[in-house]
Write an enzyme that holds these catalytic residues in place. Structure first.
Site, PDB file in Angstrom:
ATOM      1  N   ASN A  10     142.470  55.045  34.230  1.00 11.50           N
ATOM      2  CA  ASN A  10     141.043  55.383  34.222  1.00 11.50           C
ATOM      3  C   ASN A  10     140.408  54.650  35.400  1.00 11.50           C
ATOM      4  O   ASN A  10     140.210  53.437  35.344  1.00 11.50           O
ATOM      5  CB  ASN A  10     140.454  54.919  32.875  1.00 11.50           C
ATOM      6  CG  ASN A  10     138.947  55.057  32.835  1.00 11.50           C
ATOM      7  OD1 ASN A  10     138.340  55.680  33.704  1.00 11.50           O
ATOM      8  ND2 ASN A  10     138.336  54.470  31.814  1.00 11.50           N
ATOM      9  N   LYS A  12     137.506  54.855  36.524  1.00  7.92           N
ATOM     10  CA  LYS A  12     136.069  54.572  36.328  1.00  7.92           C
ATOM     11  C   LYS A  12     135.288  54.945  37.586  1.00  7.92           C
ATOM     12  O   LYS A  12     135.656  55.889  38.281  1.00  7.92           O
ATOM     13  CB  LYS A  12     135.870  53.119  35.898  1.00  7.92           C
ATOM     14  CG  LYS A  12     136.721  52.758  34.670  1.00  7.92           C
ATOM     15  CD  LYS A  12     136.349  51.467  34.012  1.00  7.92           C
ATOM     16  CE  LYS A  12     137.244  51.246  32.808  1.00  7.92           C
ATOM     17  NZ  LYS A  12     136.911  50.026  32.082  1.00  7.92           N
ATOM     18  N   HIS A  96     134.860  57.255  25.894  1.00 10.76           N
ATOM     19  CA  HIS A  96     135.131  55.889  26.357  1.00 10.76           C
ATOM     20  C   HIS A  96     133.976  54.975  25.928  1.00 10.76           C
ATOM     21  O   HIS A  96     132.816  55.394  25.915  1.00 10.76           O
ATOM     22  CB  HIS A  96     135.294  55.877  27.880  1.00 10.76           C
ATOM     23  CG  HIS A  96     135.802  54.563  28.373  1.00 10.76           C
ATOM     24  ND1 HIS A  96     134.968  53.490  28.574  1.00 10.76           N
ATOM     25  CD2 HIS A  96     137.053  54.136  28.656  1.00 10.76           C
ATOM     26  CE1 HIS A  96     135.703  52.455  28.971  1.00 10.76           C
ATOM     27  NE2 HIS A  96     136.974  52.826  29.024  1.00 10.76           N
ATOM     28  N   GLU A  98     132.394  52.781  27.407  1.00 14.01           N
ATOM     29  CA  GLU A  98     131.295  52.670  28.386  1.00 14.01           C
ATOM     30  C   GLU A  98     130.366  53.870  28.272  1.00 14.01           C
ATOM     31  O   GLU A  98     129.156  53.751  28.483  1.00 14.01           O
ATOM     32  CB  GLU A  98     131.874  52.514  29.799  1.00 14.01           C
ATOM     33  CG  GLU A  98     132.462  51.114  29.992  1.00 14.01           C
ATOM     34  CD  GLU A  98     133.643  51.042  30.941  1.00 14.01           C
ATOM     35  OE1 GLU A  98     133.864  51.974  31.723  1.00 14.01           O
ATOM     36  OE2 GLU A  98     134.379  50.027  30.879  1.00 14.01           O
ATOM     37  N   GLU A 168     140.861  51.068  22.136  1.00 10.45           N
ATOM     38  CA  GLU A 168     140.419  50.105  23.135  1.00 10.45           C
ATOM     39  C   GLU A 168     139.387  49.174  22.517  1.00 10.45           C
ATOM     40  O   GLU A 168     138.197  49.517  22.430  1.00 10.45           O
ATOM     41  CB  GLU A 168     139.778  50.835  24.326  1.00 10.45           C
ATOM     42  CG  GLU A 168     140.692  51.814  25.014  1.00 10.45           C
ATOM     43  CD  GLU A 168     140.232  52.082  26.447  1.00 10.45           C
ATOM     44  OE1 GLU A 168     141.023  51.812  27.365  1.00 10.45           O
ATOM     45  OE2 GLU A 168     139.088  52.521  26.644  1.00 10.45           O
ATOM     46  N   GLY A 174     138.129  45.066  30.543  1.00  8.22           N
ATOM     47  CA  GLY A 174     137.637  44.460  31.777  1.00  8.22           C
ATOM     48  C   GLY A 174     137.341  42.976  31.664  1.00  8.22           C
ATOM     49  O   GLY A 174     136.737  42.377  32.545  1.00  8.22           O
ATOM     50  N   SER A 214     142.392  45.504  29.344  1.00 10.49           N
ATOM     51  CA  SER A 214     143.069  44.478  30.143  1.00 10.49           C
ATOM     52  C   SER A 214     144.596  44.591  30.120  1.00 10.49           C
ATOM     53  O   SER A 214     145.296  43.581  30.091  1.00 10.49           O
ATOM     54  CB  SER A 214     142.616  43.069  29.731  1.00 10.49           C
ATOM     55  OG  SER A 214     141.223  42.921  29.970  1.00 10.49           O
TER      56      SER A 214
HETATM   57  P1  PGA Z   1     140.619  47.601  31.758  1.00 15.13           P
HETATM   58  O1  PGA Z   1     139.891  48.955  31.229  1.00 15.13           O
HETATM   59  O2  PGA Z   1     142.084  47.916  31.840  1.00 15.13           O
HETATM   60  O3  PGA Z   1     139.991  47.334  33.075  1.00 15.13           O
HETATM   61  O4  PGA Z   1     140.313  46.555  30.723  1.00 15.13           O
HETATM   62  C1  PGA Z   1     140.495  49.772  30.276  1.00 15.13           C
HETATM   63  C2  PGA Z   1     139.617  50.944  29.971  1.00 15.13           C
HETATM   64  O5  PGA Z   1     138.385  50.761  29.876  1.00 15.13           O
HETATM   65  O6  PGA Z   1     140.083  52.084  29.815  1.00 15.13           O
END
Ligand code: PGA
Length: 252
Positions: A10, A12, A96, A98, A168, A174, A214
């Protein structure tokens, strides 16, 4: 049942079209000859064409990070399923955290996006996961149950064949804080039990449940060896071709 691993990147809101072409080409090169997992990359909408060019003829699936459910019309800022398909997409992420946190997505809109993706023959990754405060107050299972049930409302067992769930935990995204393999496995097993109740054992055993939050080259193997962790949804580490390829290969 042996489920083939599915690793998705992803990206983003990162990378320009040129940078996307380069990253996609780098991932393709790093995974040359590797065929033990399904792999997808999900660049921003405006980078789909460029990344798609670099992936042409490979087994790496092109995915989008969101989808709208209407075919066309006055929906400023949205992108229709047909547009994604015409841009070469084979997969899409919906719900997601976010999107839920910053853009008002609810289980209901996630469900509409999921249905739009399936109706257009896309593989859909449905994201679920609890906030830190929810984990601390021991309501992780309730939260995840509500998201799974709401997000998958009205989906048939046959349709579930094209659906992947991404668990997640929001506190792990993140932040560098990964759920331990055991913490993740517990929730994955819980999700699979929910799927069993809702869709039957055959479907529940076949659906892939990715872990996200992460995931890095150095922690992927331990996560991916858990019995109910069938892949990863990778954010930050998917922006470096070599790191992403290592995560893909960590599954075996
Ligand atoms: P990250 O994000 O690996 O940067 O923690 C994962 C995600 O939000 O899909």
């Amino acid at each position: 049942m042996a489920r083939r691993k599915f690793i998705a990147g992803n990206w983003k809101m990162n990378k320009t079209p040129d940078e996307s072409r380069e990253l996609a080409a780098g991932i393709r090169k790093a995974l040359e000859g590797y065929d033990k997992a399904d792999v997808a990359v999900c660049p921003p909408f405006v980078c789909l064409a460029a990344a798609g060019e670099a992936l042409k003829g490979s087994n790496i699936l092109l995915g989008a990070q969101n989808i709208y459910w209407e075919k066309s019309g006055a929906f400023t800022g949205e992108v229709s399923p047909g547009m994604l398909v015409a841009s070469g997409c084979k997969a899409v992420i919906v719900g997601h955290s976010e999107r839920r946190q910053f853009f008002g997505e609810t289980d209901e809109t996630v469900n509409k996006r999921l249905k739009a993706g399936l109706a257009n023959k896309l593989k859909v990754i449905v994201c679920v996961g609890e906030l830190l405060s929810e984990r601390q107050t021991n309501v992780t299972e309730q939260v995840v149950k509500k998201q799974v049930e709401g997000g998958l409302a009205g989906i048939t067992p046959a349709e579930m064949a094209e659906v992947t769930i991404a668990y997640e935990p929001v506190w792990a995204i993140g932040t560098g804080l990964t759920a331990s393999p055991q913490q993740a496995q517990e929730v994955h097993a819980f999700i699979r039990a929910l799927l069993r109740q809702k869709f039957g054992a055959g479907t529940a055993d076949a659906v892939r449940i990715q872990y996200g939050g992460s995931v890095k080259a150095d922690n992927a193997a331990k996560l991916l060896e858990q019995p109910d962790i069938d892949g990863a949804l990778v954010g930050g580490a998917s922006l470096v071709a070599g790191d992403f390829a290592q995560i893909v290969k960590a599954g075996g």
